[in-house]
Design a protein around this motif. Structure first.
Motif, PDB file in Angstrom:
ATOM      1  N   ARG A  84      42.050 -51.571  -6.731  1.00 52.07           N
ATOM      2  CA  ARG A  84      42.965 -52.453  -5.976  1.00 52.07           C
ATOM      3  C   ARG A  84      42.196 -53.493  -5.181  1.00 52.07           C
ATOM      4  N   ARG A  85      41.133 -53.063  -4.500  1.00 49.98           N
ATOM      5  CA  ARG A  85      40.353 -54.028  -3.711  1.00 49.98           C
ATOM      6  C   ARG A  85      39.704 -55.062  -4.614  1.00 49.98           C
ATOM      7  N   GLY A  86      39.174 -54.606  -5.727  1.00 50.87           N
ATOM      8  CA  GLY A  86      38.536 -55.538  -6.649  1.00 50.87           C
ATOM      9  C   GLY A  86      39.504 -56.539  -7.235  1.00 50.87           C
ATOM     10  N   CYS A  87      40.754 -56.127  -7.423  1.00 47.93           N
ATOM     11  CA  CYS A  87      41.769 -57.021  -7.983  1.00 47.93           C
ATOM     12  C   CYS A  87      42.276 -58.044  -6.966  1.00 47.93           C
ATOM     13  N   SER A  88      41.992 -57.838  -5.709  1.00 42.62           N
ATOM     14  CA  SER A  88      42.512 -58.744  -4.679  1.00 42.62           C
ATOM     15  C   SER A  88      41.431 -59.583  -4.015  1.00 42.62           C
ATOM     16  N   ALA A  89      40.157 -59.292  -4.297  1.00 44.03           N
ATOM     17  CA  ALA A  89      39.058 -59.992  -3.619  1.00 44.03           C
ATOM     18  C   ALA A  89      38.620 -61.218  -4.409  1.00 44.03           C
ATOM     19  N   ASP A  90      38.520 -62.348  -3.727  1.00 44.01           N
ATOM     20  CA  ASP A  90      38.026 -63.581  -4.327  1.00 44.01           C
ATOM     21  C   ASP A  90      36.637 -63.898  -3.795  1.00 44.01           C
ATOM     22  N   GLY A  91      36.097 -65.034  -4.216  1.00 42.50           N
ATOM     23  CA  GLY A  91      34.819 -65.486  -3.691  1.00 42.50           C
ATOM     24  C   GLY A  91      33.648 -65.134  -4.580  1.00 42.50           C
ATOM     25  N   GLU A  92      32.463 -65.113  -3.990  1.00 42.43           N
ATOM     26  CA  GLU A  92      31.229 -64.870  -4.717  1.00 42.43           C
ATOM     27  C   GLU A  92      30.608 -63.542  -4.306  1.00 42.43           C
ATOM     28  N   LEU A  93      29.847 -62.972  -5.222  1.00 45.38           N
ATOM     29  CA  LEU A  93      29.111 -61.748  -4.935  1.00 45.38           C
ATOM     30  C   LEU A  93      27.829 -62.092  -4.182  1.00 45.38           C
ATOM     31  N   PRO A  94      27.293 -61.156  -3.408  1.00 46.73           N
ATOM     32  CA  PRO A  94      26.061 -61.429  -2.656  1.00 46.73           C
ATOM     33  C   PRO A  94      24.895 -61.753  -3.581  1.00 46.73           C
ATOM     34  N   GLY A  95      23.959 -62.559  -3.084  1.00 48.56           N
ATOM     35  CA  GLY A  95      22.757 -62.849  -3.843  1.00 48.56           C
ATOM     36  C   GLY A  95      22.640 -64.303  -4.224  1.00 48.56           C
ATOM     37  N   PRO A  96      21.464 -64.692  -4.665  1.00 51.65           N
ATOM     38  CA  PRO A  96      21.185 -66.101  -4.948  1.00 51.65           C
ATOM     39  C   PRO A  96      21.901 -66.659  -6.161  1.00 51.65           C
ATOM     40  N   MET A  97      22.372 -65.806  -7.073  1.00 49.06           N
ATOM     41  CA  MET A  97      23.028 -66.311  -8.281  1.00 49.06           C
ATOM     42  C   MET A  97      24.444 -66.807  -8.013  1.00 49.06           C
ATOM     43  N   LYS A  98      25.017 -66.380  -6.892  1.00 50.07           N
ATOM     44  CA  LYS A  98      26.369 -66.802  -6.508  1.00 50.07           C
ATOM     45  C   LYS A  98      27.377 -66.540  -7.646  1.00 50.07           C
ATOM     46  N   VAL A  99      27.341 -65.334  -8.169  1.00 53.89           N
ATOM     47  CA  VAL A  99      28.245 -64.938  -9.246  1.00 53.89           C
ATOM     48  C   VAL A  99      29.674 -64.870  -8.723  1.00 53.89           C
ATOM     49  N   LYS A 100      30.584 -65.559  -9.399  1.00 52.76           N
ATOM     50  CA  LYS A 100      31.980 -65.592  -8.971  1.00 52.76           C
ATOM     51  C   LYS A 100      32.684 -64.290  -9.351  1.00 52.76           C
TER      52      LYS A 100
ATOM     53  N   GLU B  88      41.280 -63.191 -10.454  1.00 52.77           N
ATOM     54  CA  GLU B  88      41.889 -64.219 -11.299  1.00 52.77           C
ATOM     55  C   GLU B  88      42.427 -63.618 -12.589  1.00 52.77           C
ATOM     56  N   LEU B  89      41.689 -62.694 -13.194  1.00 54.72           N
ATOM     57  CA  LEU B  89      42.168 -62.017 -14.395  1.00 54.72           C
ATOM     58  C   LEU B  89      43.439 -61.239 -14.087  1.00 54.72           C
ATOM     59  N   HIS B  90      43.482 -60.608 -12.927  1.00 52.77           N
ATOM     60  CA  HIS B  90      44.672 -59.865 -12.529  1.00 52.77           C
ATOM     61  C   HIS B  90      45.879 -60.781 -12.432  1.00 52.77           C
ATOM     62  N   ARG B  91      45.704 -61.949 -11.827  1.00 53.63           N
ATOM     63  CA  ARG B  91      46.812 -62.907 -11.714  1.00 53.63           C
ATOM     64  C   ARG B  91      47.278 -63.374 -13.094  1.00 53.63           C
ATOM     65  N   GLN B  92      46.327 -63.630 -13.967  1.00 55.53           N
ATOM     66  CA  GLN B  92      46.678 -64.073 -15.315  1.00 55.53           C
ATOM     67  C   GLN B  92      47.478 -63.013 -16.065  1.00 55.53           C
ATOM     68  N   LEU B  93      47.039 -61.775 -15.977  1.00 52.50           N
ATOM     69  CA  LEU B  93      47.717 -60.697 -16.695  1.00 52.50           C
ATOM     70  C   LEU B  93      49.129 -60.478 -16.166  1.00 52.50           C
ATOM     71  N   LYS B  94      49.310 -60.585 -14.864  1.00 49.80           N
ATOM     72  CA  LYS B  94      50.647 -60.418 -14.292  1.00 49.80           C
ATOM     73  C   LYS B  94      51.568 -61.555 -14.706  1.00 49.80           C
ATOM     74  N   GLU B  95      51.024 -62.766 -14.806  1.00 47.40           N
ATOM     75  CA  GLU B  95      51.847 -63.924 -15.152  1.00 47.40           C
ATOM     76  C   GLU B  95      52.285 -63.923 -16.613  1.00 47.40           C
ATOM     77  N   ARG B  96      51.483 -63.355 -17.496  1.00 48.98           N
ATOM     78  CA  ARG B  96      51.805 -63.400 -18.918  1.00 48.98           C
ATOM     79  C   ARG B  96      52.264 -62.047 -19.452  1.00 48.98           C
ATOM     80  N   SER B  97      52.916 -61.275 -18.621  1.00 50.70           N
ATOM     81  CA  SER B  97      53.311 -59.917 -19.017  1.00 50.70           C
ATOM     82  C   SER B  97      54.232 -59.915 -20.236  1.00 50.70           C
ATOM     83  N   GLU B  98      55.151 -60.882 -20.318  1.00 48.88           N
ATOM     84  CA  GLU B  98      56.060 -60.901 -21.462  1.00 48.88           C
ATOM     85  C   GLU B  98      55.326 -61.271 -22.746  1.00 48.88           C
TER      86      GLU B  98
END
Length: 463
Positions: A229-245, A250-260
């Motif tokens: 649940r926390r992972g599905c609601s957290a945005d932003g970047e992960l710690p570290g120099p690579m700044k991984v998004k 976002e995937l969670h939002r997409q899946l909920k929007e295209r349920s049909e």
């Protein structure tokens, strides 16, 4: 010493069971040792030396943070992740650490936390040494510990020291079903008429009541579900120099929007499985609370498959969750006893590979598989992860581990389905594949075993 399911499934914080959880436990125990031998008030500073994989990738895995917090008396299963960074900032600004939570000592990280990137202690790649110093910088006492995977810590003398975690207990005597390998499980199940989960439950009752086991095991599931649940609601970047998004939200939002639309796609559930695994491992990479399953780096695969069971399988219930987790634990303990779940020792086949194997067998169990089919599913799950390297880019548990857990979860589902299509008879046994995994890990070059000196770690430029 016998191993409990709750030694395997530990509640802790990210990003690594061997590099964060283990070092925090070791540091906690060293502080307790100083108190026990009566010299804590005279300690002026503690020097921490991190060797092998801890020296090579410990910075990216938070080993330095873990040992400082452990010396202050914290443990992975009870520390509040939200308090970690503020407390570290206080230690750094004041240059003072509260040893065992009360005794102030000097702490300058570049002097007191040392990374030996190309040196190793003799007993395991994840070695660390704690040295207590007096006011004249003289050595008062020292201890060596080894973080051997899944938060398990042993001393130089071979004594297990991770039992200081909350809820861990020791009881003398032999377990009712003391299995040591897959063949034991098959034989004991046939002789007793009990399922693998039931055998595991009987063993757990050696330490705790049935009600306590159920409460604690379902509590493990609750933590897993919360990390999704926390992972599905957290945005932003992960710690570290690579700044991984972070991608799970976002995937969670997409899946909920295209349920049909998903109703017309027979493989849409795989998108959800990917989501569940990625959500957990993004939480882990961010230092959040997760369950080692069997390690932090592989923490997402098993919860993802368990979410697949609870969300997509008709009739799924809490009893099924118990069966899933107990079956997974039984398989994981065989790997722990006969091989390794340390990426620094055998590569990622010992982490994501073992998680895939555990999840495959557990899913086969809750889908009604026989003991033979469960053992077959677990074997398939590992057979097709053999040789997987551990090559974290930048020493961080981000790339390729977040996606790698999703792939491990999907492989586990397929392994279970393949096993359930058969009658349980197969050529390669689980014991054969575990032996092969350990041999493969021994043959693997050190640079491919959590050192960030091989594989993707040297072929992808950090941005």
């Amino acid at each position: 010493m016998s191993i409990s399911a709750f030694d395997l499934f530990k509640i802790g914080i990210g990003p690594s069971s061997s590099h964060t959880v283990g070092p925090m436990i070791a540091a906690n125990r060293f502080a307790a040792h100083l108190h026990d031998i009566g010299i804590l008030p005279a300690v002026h500073a503690v020097r921490i030396e991190l060797y092998g994989s801890l020296g090579a990738t410990g910075k990216g895995h938070g080993s330095d943070k873990a040992v400082l917090l452990g010396l202050e008396g914290n443990l992975p299963d009870s520390i509040n992740p939200d308090h970690v960074e503020p407390r570290l900032a206080e230690i750094r600004s004041s240059r003072t650490l509260l040893l065992k939570g009360s005794h102030p000592i000097g702490c300058v990280e570049k002097e007191h936390v040392l990374f030996f990137r190309r040196e190793a202690l003799p007993q395991h790649p994840n070695g660390m040494r704690f040295v207590a110093l007096d006011a004249g910088a003289n050595v008062m006492t020292l201890k060596e510990y080894y973080s051997v995977g899944d938060g398990f810590v042993v001393s130089k003398e071979g004594q297990r020291v991770n039992l200081v975690q909350a809820g861990s207990i020791q009881v003398e005597g032999e377990l009712p079903y003391p299995f040591h390998c897959g063949a034991d499980l098959l034989r004991m199940s046939a002789d007793s008429g009990l399922t693998i989960a039931a055998l595991m439950m009987e063993n757990e009752k050696h330490w705790r009541s049935a009600d306590e086991i159920r409460e604690k095991m379902l509590g493990i599931w609750d933590v897993m579900a919360a990390s999704v649940r926390r992972g599905c609601s957290a945005d932003g970047e992960l710690p570290g120099p690579m700044k991984v998004k972070r991608r799970a939200s976002e995937l969670h939002r997409q899946l909920k929007e295209r349920s049909e639309e998903s109703l017309a796609d027979p493989l849409a559930m795989l998108d959800w499985v990917n989501l569940y695994a990625m959500a957990v491992n993004e939480e882990n990479a961010a230092g959040g609370r997760i369950v080692t399953a069997p390690t932090n780096g592989a923490a997402g695969a098993l919860p993802a498959v368990l979410h697949y069971y609870t969300r997509f399988i008709p009739g799924a219930n809490r009893d099924g969750i118990m069966t899933f987790l107990l079956s997974a634990a039984a398989i994981g303990l065989i790997y722990k006893k006969n091989a390794s779940i340390s990426g620094a020792e055998v590569g990622c086949q010992g982490e994501v590979g073992v998680a895939c194997s555990m999840a495959a067998g557990a899913l086969a169990a809750v889908l009604g598989g026989t003991t033979e089919q469960i053992e077959n599913a677990a074997e398939i799950g590992m057979e097709h992860n053999l040789g997987m390297t551990c090559d974290p880019i930048g020493g961080l548990v981000q790339i390729p581990y977040i996606e790698r857990n999703a792939m491990g979860a999907v492989k586990a589902i397929n392994a279970a389905r393949m096993a359930l299509c058969g009658n349980g008879k197969h050529y390669v046994s689980l014991d054969n594949v575990i032996k092969t995994m350990m041999q493969t890990g021994a043959d693997m070059k050190t640079k491919y075993k959590e050192t960030s000196r091989g594989g993707l770690a040297v072929n992808v430029i950090e941005c």
